[in-house]
Write a protein that holds these residues in place. Structure first.
Motif, PDB file in Angstrom:
ATOM      1  N   SER A   1      43.028  46.033  38.157  1.00 56.36           N
ATOM      2  CA  SER A   1      42.476  45.770  39.491  1.00 56.36           C
ATOM      3  C   SER A   1      42.721  44.320  39.899  1.00 56.36           C
ATOM      4  O   SER A   1      43.189  43.503  39.104  1.00 56.36           O
ATOM      5  CB  SER A   1      40.984  46.084  39.536  1.00 56.36           C
ATOM      6  OG  SER A   1      40.317  45.427  38.485  1.00 56.36           O
TER       7      SER A   1
ATOM      8  N   VAL B   1      35.792  49.727  41.899  1.00 60.12           N
ATOM      9  CA  VAL B   1      37.056  50.435  42.195  1.00 60.12           C
ATOM     10  C   VAL B   1      37.600  51.176  40.970  1.00 60.12           C
ATOM     11  O   VAL B   1      38.333  52.151  41.109  1.00 60.12           O
ATOM     12  CB  VAL B   1      38.189  49.515  42.747  1.00 60.12           C
ATOM     13  CG1 VAL B   1      37.930  49.158  44.205  1.00 60.12           C
ATOM     14  CG2 VAL B   1      38.360  48.252  41.912  1.00 60.12           C
ATOM     15  N   VAL B   2      37.246  50.707  39.783  1.00 59.43           N
ATOM     16  CA  VAL B   2      37.799  51.319  38.566  1.00 59.43           C
ATOM     17  C   VAL B   2      37.090  52.654  38.275  1.00 59.43           C
ATOM     18  O   VAL B   2      37.752  53.673  38.024  1.00 59.43           O
ATOM     19  CB  VAL B   2      37.679  50.346  37.365  1.00 59.43           C
ATOM     20  CG1 VAL B   2      37.987  51.048  36.060  1.00 59.43           C
ATOM     21  CG2 VAL B   2      38.625  49.161  37.565  1.00 59.43           C
TER      22      VAL B   2
ATOM     23  N   ASN C   1      46.365  47.214  40.433  1.00 58.41           N
ATOM     24  CA  ASN C   1      46.933  45.943  40.864  1.00 58.41           C
ATOM     25  C   ASN C   1      48.458  46.062  40.816  1.00 58.41           C
ATOM     26  O   ASN C   1      49.028  46.300  39.757  1.00 58.41           O
ATOM     27  CB  ASN C   1      46.447  44.845  39.897  1.00 58.41           C
ATOM     28  CG  ASN C   1      46.883  43.460  40.306  1.00 58.41           C
ATOM     29  OD1 ASN C   1      48.004  43.271  40.789  1.00 58.41           O
ATOM     30  ND2 ASN C   1      46.019  42.503  40.116  1.00 58.41           N
TER      31      ASN C   1
ATOM     32  N   GLU D   1      34.955  44.689  40.144  1.00 61.71           N
ATOM     33  CA  GLU D   1      36.052  45.537  39.651  1.00 61.71           C
ATOM     34  C   GLU D   1      35.572  46.964  39.338  1.00 61.71           C
ATOM     35  O   GLU D   1      36.278  47.946  39.611  1.00 61.71           O
ATOM     36  CB  GLU D   1      36.663  44.946  38.374  1.00 61.71           C
ATOM     37  CG  GLU D   1      37.568  43.746  38.599  1.00 61.71           C
ATOM     38  CD  GLU D   1      36.826  42.429  38.572  1.00 61.71           C
ATOM     39  OE1 GLU D   1      35.581  42.432  38.722  1.00 61.71           O
ATOM     40  OE2 GLU D   1      37.480  41.381  38.425  1.00 61.71           O
TER      41      GLU D   1
ATOM     42  N   THR E   1      37.704  44.220  45.949  1.00 66.10           N
ATOM     43  CA  THR E   1      38.662  44.539  44.887  1.00 66.10           C
ATOM     44  C   THR E   1      39.544  45.704  45.321  1.00 66.10           C
ATOM     45  O   THR E   1      39.145  46.521  46.166  1.00 66.10           O
ATOM     46  CB  THR E   1      37.932  44.971  43.589  1.00 66.10           C
ATOM     47  OG1 THR E   1      36.767  45.706  43.939  1.00 66.10           O
ATOM     48  CG2 THR E   1      37.558  43.796  42.715  1.00 66.10           C
TER      49      THR E   1
ATOM     50  N   ALA F   1      42.389  48.586  43.308  1.00 62.82           N
ATOM     51  CA  ALA F   1      42.979  49.109  42.067  1.00 62.82           C
ATOM     52  C   ALA F   1      43.952  50.217  42.452  1.00 62.82           C
ATOM     53  O   ALA F   1      43.693  50.931  43.423  1.00 62.82           O
ATOM     54  CB  ALA F   1      41.890  49.670  41.146  1.00 62.82           C
TER      55      ALA F   1
END
Ligand code: AMP
Ligand code: GLY
Length: 424
Positions: A210, A295-296, A234, A292, A230, A232
């Protein structure tokens, strides 16, 4: 099952929403949680650092599993104290959480085990540090040793600034005891990537990569914040780079911690910089990143609780951890003025159909109304087949959420989008 989550921000809200998907979970307690997660968890007014009260609550309520999310309780030994009472936990013990708790420890660990990071010197004496700075290359990076609410890193672009930062940390003690020892390190350049990884001390399973947006304003301007958004995955983190990171950074770190007698079990966060000389570690965190996580976890296809329990039991190798082949974007809505001073106490209106997309970080319930109660108020996440789609969806939702003095960056994900278009 009764699950307890320690912490009260957006990251914890994201963990709670994901844990809820497991059918065996009957009750989730959040200590302390916040008013915005009241429909997902039972919030209990016990602070995340009050370890005796946390342990007492867990024993009294026969908690089956505890997830300790923030850095402070991990570094203070919350997992150790709960395990002593026989409560299984997700998170490292204090002797492993030191990988975030002390920058001197983590830098020395990387040096001893040949893990790539910025060159550095450690100082515990102001005059030696000032002497060194007279000839150090500028810009230079100055880091307080201990936890400093994410503010303990100064990038000094002039020698004057470097002298001032060291004096503020070591003499004026602006970060308290965290400034007793400092690290002065080489300034690195390149795109930054966050990689969170599950590890049970034997295997290491990296999650989708991310990109954080730490500065307050568009174009990466303004003060550093806890994170304004953020995306994800990346786009800079290609498969080739992932392989290099796994071989030269992730597994060497897991093995190094074992060799030190500090086996790390939990989520290990690698803050990486992709320099012209290869990926290097900027920082380790002993926990899920915020924002993070927001989004993860929405991209995690596997059952989070099952994976966490495998980490606890040391059976992660047998667990199939899968992520969706999609993109996610989280936009943080903050109080105007954050990260400096800001007003709070304003009513938040979230349309019902957006509740599932919102992770609340700083809010309180008063007379049935949700009021702002922090700098970062909430995060809005969307997933989509494409990054562009995820960004558009999140901003469309943000425009429908209202509170007085709301502030958010308009460019979350734009750099990632440019990079993926250029195939950087
Ligand atoms: P940290 O609190 O360690 O995450 O550091 C905050 C931010 O400072 C990082 O996200 C980087 O953007 C920056 N930073 C930290 N160390 C360095 C370094 N050695 N060179 C360049 N930037 C750095
Ligand atoms: N987003 C950076 C951190 O969690 O430390």
């Amino acid at each position: 099952m009764k699950v307890m989550v320690i912490g009260g921000g957006g990251r914890e809200h994201a963990i709670i929403k994901k844990i809820k998907e497991n059918q065996s979970v009957k009750t989730i307690y959040a200590l302390p949680g916040n008013g915005g997660m009241a429909s997902d968890a039972v919030c209990v007014d016990i602070g995340a650092k009050d370890i005796p009260a946390i342990v007492e609550f867990a024993v009294l309520n026969k908690i089956d599993y505890a997830i300790v999310a923030p850095d402070d309780p991990l570094v203070l030994g919350c997992v150790d104290a709960l395990e002593e009472k026989g409560i299984p936990c997700f998170g490292p013990r204090a002797n492993a959480a030191i990988i975030e708790g002390s920058k001197v420890f983590s830098k020395n660990l990387m040096k001893r085990y040949g893990i790539p990071t910025a060159r550095y010197e450690v100082f515990d004496d102001l005059s030696n540090a000032l002497e060194y700075l007279k000839t150090a290359p500028i810009p230079t990076v100055i880091k307080a040793d201990g936890l400093a609410l994410g503010k303990g890193v100064i990038i000094a672009t002039t020698r004057e600034e470097a002298f001032d930062a060291v004096t503020a940390m070591m003499q004026d003690k602006v970060f308290g005891k965290s400034g007793d020892h400092i690290v002065i390190e080489e300034f690195l350049e390149g795109p930054e990537v966050s990689v969170l990884a599950f590890t049970d001390g034997k295997v290491c399973v990296p999650m989708v990569s991310s990109m954080d947006h730490k500065r307050a304003f568009d174009g990466d301007l303004g003060l550093n914040t806890g994170g304004m958004g953020t995306v994800a995955p990346n786009p800079y983190y290609t498969e080739d780079i992932a392989k290099v990171c796994y071989e030269t950074i992730f597994m060497p770190t897991v093995r190094a911690m074992n060799q030190e007698g500090r086996t790390f079990k939990g989520c290990l966060y690698f803050g990486l910089m992709l320099t012209a000389n290869g990926p290097k570690v900027i920082e380790y965190n002993c926990r899920f990143g915020d924002p993070e996580t927001q989004v993860v976890l929405p991209l995690l296809e596997s059952d989070l609780l099952t994976v966490m329990q495998a980490v606890t039991n040391g059976t992660l190798a047998e667990c199939n951890v899968k992520f969706k082949d999609e993109a996610a974007c989280c936009v943080i809505m903050a109080s105007n003025g954050y990260p400096s001073s800001y007003e709070k106490g304003f009513e938040i209106s979230i349309p019902e159909d957006l509740a599932e997309s919102v992770y609340v970080a700083g809010a309180t319930l008063k007379d049935g109304k949700l009021l702002t109660n922090g700098g970062r108020v909430l995060g809005v996440t969307s997933t989509d087949k494409t990054l562009c789609g995820a960004i558009e969806k999140s901003y469309a939702k943000v425009r429908r959420i209202e509170f007085k003095n709301a502030f958010y960056r308009r460019d979350i994900g734009q750099r990632a989008l440019q990079a993926s278009k250029k195939g950087e």
